[in-house]
Scaffold this active site. Structure first.
Site, PDB file in Angstrom:
ATOM      1  CG  ASP A 290      -2.287   0.855   0.872  1.00 19.06           C
ATOM      2  OD1 ASP A 290      -2.061   1.812   0.089  1.00 19.06           O
ATOM      3  OD2 ASP A 290      -3.242   0.477   1.550  1.00 19.06           O
TER       4      ASP A 290
HETATM    5  C1  BGC Z   1      -5.112   3.153  -0.026  1.00 21.12           C
HETATM    6  C2  BGC Z   1      -5.380   2.041  -1.053  1.00 21.12           C
HETATM    7  C3  BGC Z   1      -5.007   2.705  -2.140  1.00 21.12           C
HETATM    8  C4  BGC Z   1      -3.750   3.533  -2.383  1.00 21.12           C
HETATM    9  C5  BGC Z   1      -3.290   4.283  -3.578  1.00 21.12           C
HETATM   10  C6  BGC Z   1      -3.818   4.146  -0.030  1.00 21.12           C
HETATM   11  O1  BGC Z   1      -3.977   5.288   0.903  1.00 21.12           O
HETATM   12  O2  BGC Z   1      -4.948   2.366   1.099  1.00 21.12           O
HETATM   13  O3  BGC Z   1      -6.311   1.432  -1.043  1.00 21.12           O
HETATM   14  O4  BGC Z   1      -5.119   2.089  -3.164  1.00 21.12           O
HETATM   15  O5  BGC Z   1      -3.909   4.873  -1.303  1.00 21.12           O
HETATM   16  O6  BGC Z   1      -4.479   5.455  -3.581  1.00 21.12           O
END
Ligand code: BGC
Length: 762
Positions: A290
């Protein structure tokens, strides 16, 4: 010297990999041309330097409007495998050109973006889509989203989010498919199919990501990013199934969760990504971290610094780092020091390259938007409308106050902060959603009935959180002077989603007071609630005649809601998650364990009924709250209709079956009402005695059926004994001989039951 050495290891590792993937029967492995892809991966890897391999494992945020020079240089140098958040097609094409024409090996880029529930045309939030219980509409919604997103050069989305979510305080419940492993698995597969299509090389298909692996939905007290503790047995029986289903459906990637899982943050969790995902499930796609979650391993306190975080994440199996740069900074040193074997890197890079081949990017990395259907075309809008229509759940409808009849009403008051809020109805995670496309309920009601009903509108509150009640007199006055009141309440999009958790899930601001004031006007009051999560509606439920829970319904929420309110269509959504009476009941979900002291109506003594003279004797000594009992306000899978559905004659095709057999459970369903409507027929089972205790009920099947007035149908569900399997004490899947109950009905509280038994084969 290093490259010669790695070439030998590459071949050895890749040969192994090839064997594993060819031998596996899992459909997770791409079909037919698999060997070709594997051979191409092997050949390409053999030509790569370690730095180029690490480059493939690096995903860079490219959200700047103009292309920064350093990004172009990094791509040219083969130091970037993927970008995210760039949606200008010319920029994306140019970055692809640099990658394929100016980098040494010409490896195209994965271009990622959160396309969670639509791109420009926005579908209901995923939790709302789950309320449709309709894999076909969910698949169609993802397909529309993929086609629109693909016009910008996006070839990879970070969806579906399939964390089982049993805590409505958690803001990200909005993105989820609800509380139930079976429902979430079926819809997860539909979403993956919608995004990825039959063939990822087809125009308008994009790679999907099942996220967040694993357990993120169980953050303590629903506080986003907080600690998660889930015993392995529960992980396997509740939290893993949607991920396993997505892997079996061929999902290209998984995303590791931010959260700490039993002391080992998911991003550094070998058990999750190596033991389960690779060794047990034979996943051949890749895992992305993530956002900066690799470096966060140090913030969690799992590691002392970024380098150790890289060590933990790589050895745990995170193939690509999102937005953190620490792989680029530290991985080469870890290999040089002999702490990470280059064979491990090769296998991880192979996972990423395989995705690029599956997407056909080596054949054509460029996007021609004109070759794709136009944005927000008729089909897209109709899909969004249908999804919104099927997602709304009718929670209450006293004396059939709904549907309203445009013929019988002279006037209707449309009141509330969410009646005409084009942006808010789109919900969370709509980076690209176009509010200009939104049709609000207020506008839709006007167009539907405005020609013969006087539609009055008052916002009454600036927003859902407002504490200023100065417009309430005017609202009450408008209500008094109208034949019915449509009260649009709830929460704006900003109140749910990532990092937007709430500890109090009542209607925010002075909305309950607004309801009280409107109630005093004495006219029928219909509450339409737009929200990103279940809300505790206990303080308003008795003050309104009807409640239509519409979630954040997306672009076409208005027309869908108008059609439901005025009876063009019957509501047909069912709750994908339990609605608590009060926040202290959380987590409350239908498939709870029985406990050694199960509550029942005759054991419950509530706080006001405690015998003042003998308080110590007063309670029923069972598992309930003195002030809330043990039942929810609205149970899982609940939802009313304008039709009246009657279930009869449940039967099992056999009393006894053996392991390997299939049993058919059926019941008769009649529409006793006077309108045609969809009903979601559900099958539940209970395994009475288990090697580990089993839930009081488990969903095992569902069907959305349309019945004309007076029509009766027989609904069948075929259950194989494998469908009854669960992870036992040794964590292996098992189906045990013994007694089962089976229910068919229209909610998780259905009473229509039959029994059967599995007997030993010998
Ligand atoms: C989130 C993800 C997301 C990623 C990219 C993160 O903060 O937890 O679900 O895909 O950001 O935007």
């Amino acid at each position: 010297m290093r490259s010669g050495y790695s070439r030998i290891l590459v071949s050895a590792a890749l040969l192994g990999l090839l064997l594993v993937t060819t031998m596996s029967s899992s459909i997770a492995n791409p079909p037919n041309d698999q060997r070709t892809i594997e051979q191409r991966v092997v050949e390409l890897l053999a030509d790569m330097t370690l730095a180029e391999k690490i480059g493939q494992m690096n995903q860079v945020n490219a959200s700047d409007e103009d292309m920064p020079h350093h990004l172009q240089e990094a791509i040219k140098a083969g130091r970037v495998g993927s970008i995210l958040n760039q949606v200008n097609v010319d920029t994306v094409n140019e970055l692809q050109r640099i990658a394929v024409e100016e980098s040494r090996l010409g490896i195209p880029l994965l271009v990622g973006r959160d396309v969670i529930h639509g791109f420009k045309t926005v579908m209901p939030i995923p939790l709302g889509q789950a309320a449709t219980w309709n894999p076909d509409i969910v698949r169609a919604g993802a397909q529309v989203a993929a086609r629109e997103a693909a016009t910008t050069g996006i070839n990879w989305t970070f969806a579906p989010m399939i964390d089982i979510s049993r805590d409505p305080r958690w803001g990200r419940i909005a993105e989820s498919l609800g509380e139930d492993p079976y429902l979430a698995s079926e819809l997860a597969v539909a979403m993956v199919e919608g995004f990825q299509g039959d063939d990822l090389t087809d125009a308008g298909t994009i790679a999907a990501t099942a996220k967040h692996f694993a357990g993120y939905g169980a953050s303590e007290s629903g506080r986003d990013y907080a600690t998660v503790n889930i015993p392995e047995n529960e992980l396997r029986n509740v939290y893993f199934p949607p991920f396993k289903a997505a892997v079996d459906a061929g999902v290209v990637s998984l995303m590791a969760a931010f959260s700490d899982l039993d002391g080992v943050p998911a991003t550094g969790n070998r058990f999750l990504m190596r033991d389960v995902l690779r060794d047990e499930w034979n996943f051949s796609g890749f895992v992305v971290s993530d956002w900066d979650s690799v470096r966060q391993l140090a913030i969690h306190g799992l590691t002392a610094n970024d380098k150790e975080s890289v060590y933990e994440a790589v050895t745990a199996g995170v193939d690509m780092e999102m937005a953190g740069q620490s792989y680029v900074d530290h991985l080469e040193a870890l290999v040089d020091e002999g702490r990470i074997d280059v064979a491990m890197i090769d296998a991880m890079v192979a996972n990423i390259l395989r995705a690029k081949f599956r997407l056909g990017l080596f054949e054509n990395p460029y996007t021609d938007p004109k070759a794709l259907p136009p944005i927000a075309n008729e089909h897209a809008l109709e899909t969004a409308r249908k999804a919104a229509l099927q997602s709304a759940v009718l929670l209450k409808n006293d004396h059939g106050v709904l549907p309203l009849s445009a013929k019988k009403l002279n006037s209707v008051a449309v009141i509330g902060p969410l009646a005409d809020a084009p942006y808010e109805q789109l919900g969370t995670w709509i980076f690209d959603g176009d509010r200009e496309l939104s049709i609000t309920p207020m506008h839709a009601i006007h167009s539907l009935v405005g020609h013969n009903v006087d539609v009055r509108y008052l916002r009454a509150m600036d927003n859902s959180r407002s504490r200023a009640s100065k417009a309430f007199d005017e609202a009450a006055e408008m209500a008094r002077g109208s034949d019915a009141v449509l009260l649009f309440l709830g929460e704006e999009s900003i109140l749910s989603g990532e990092a937007h958790s709430r500890a109090d899930i009542n209607l925010p601001g002075d909305q309950a007071e607004l309801v009280r004031r409107i109630r005093e006007a004495g006219k029928p009051v219909i509450a339409v609630i737009l929200a990103g999560r279940p809300l505790t509606l206990t303080n308003i439920v008795d003050r309104v005649d009807a409640i239509l829970f519409a979630w954040h319904p997306g672009t076409m929420g208005g027309p869908a809601i108008a059609d439901l309110l005025f009876g063009i269509e019957s509501p047909s959504g069912k709750l994908p998650v339990t609605f608590p009476r009060m926040v202290g009941q959380i987590p409350i979900y239908y498939s709870q364990k029985r406990t050694g002291k199960p509550p029942s109506p005759d054991t419950v003594v509530l706080i006001d009924d405690i015998d003042a003279h003998a308080p110590q004797l007063s309670t029923g000594m069972t598992a309930y709250h003195l002030d809330a009992g043990y039942t929810p306000l609205f149970p899982f899978a609940y939802g009313l209709s304008y039709a009246e559905f009657d279930y009869q004659r449940i039967r099992a095709s056999a009393r006894e079956i053996r392991p390997g057999d299939t049993i058919r459970i059926s019941a008769e369903l009649t529409n006793k009402g006077d309108v045609a409507a969809d009903e979601i027929v559900q099958l539940y089972i209970r395994d009475l005695v288990g090697n580990v205790t089993r839930p009081v009920r488990e969903l095992k099947g569902f069907k959305r059926l349309r019945l004309e007035p007076g029509q009766t149908v027989t609904v069948d569900f075929d259950l194989h004994t494998d469908d009854l399997a669960f992870a036992g004490r040794d964590m292996q899947l098992m189906t045990e001989p013994g007694e089962f109950h089976a229910w068919i009905g229209g909610s998780s509280e259905t009473e229509l039951r039959t029994e059967f038994r599995i007997i030993d084969s010998d």
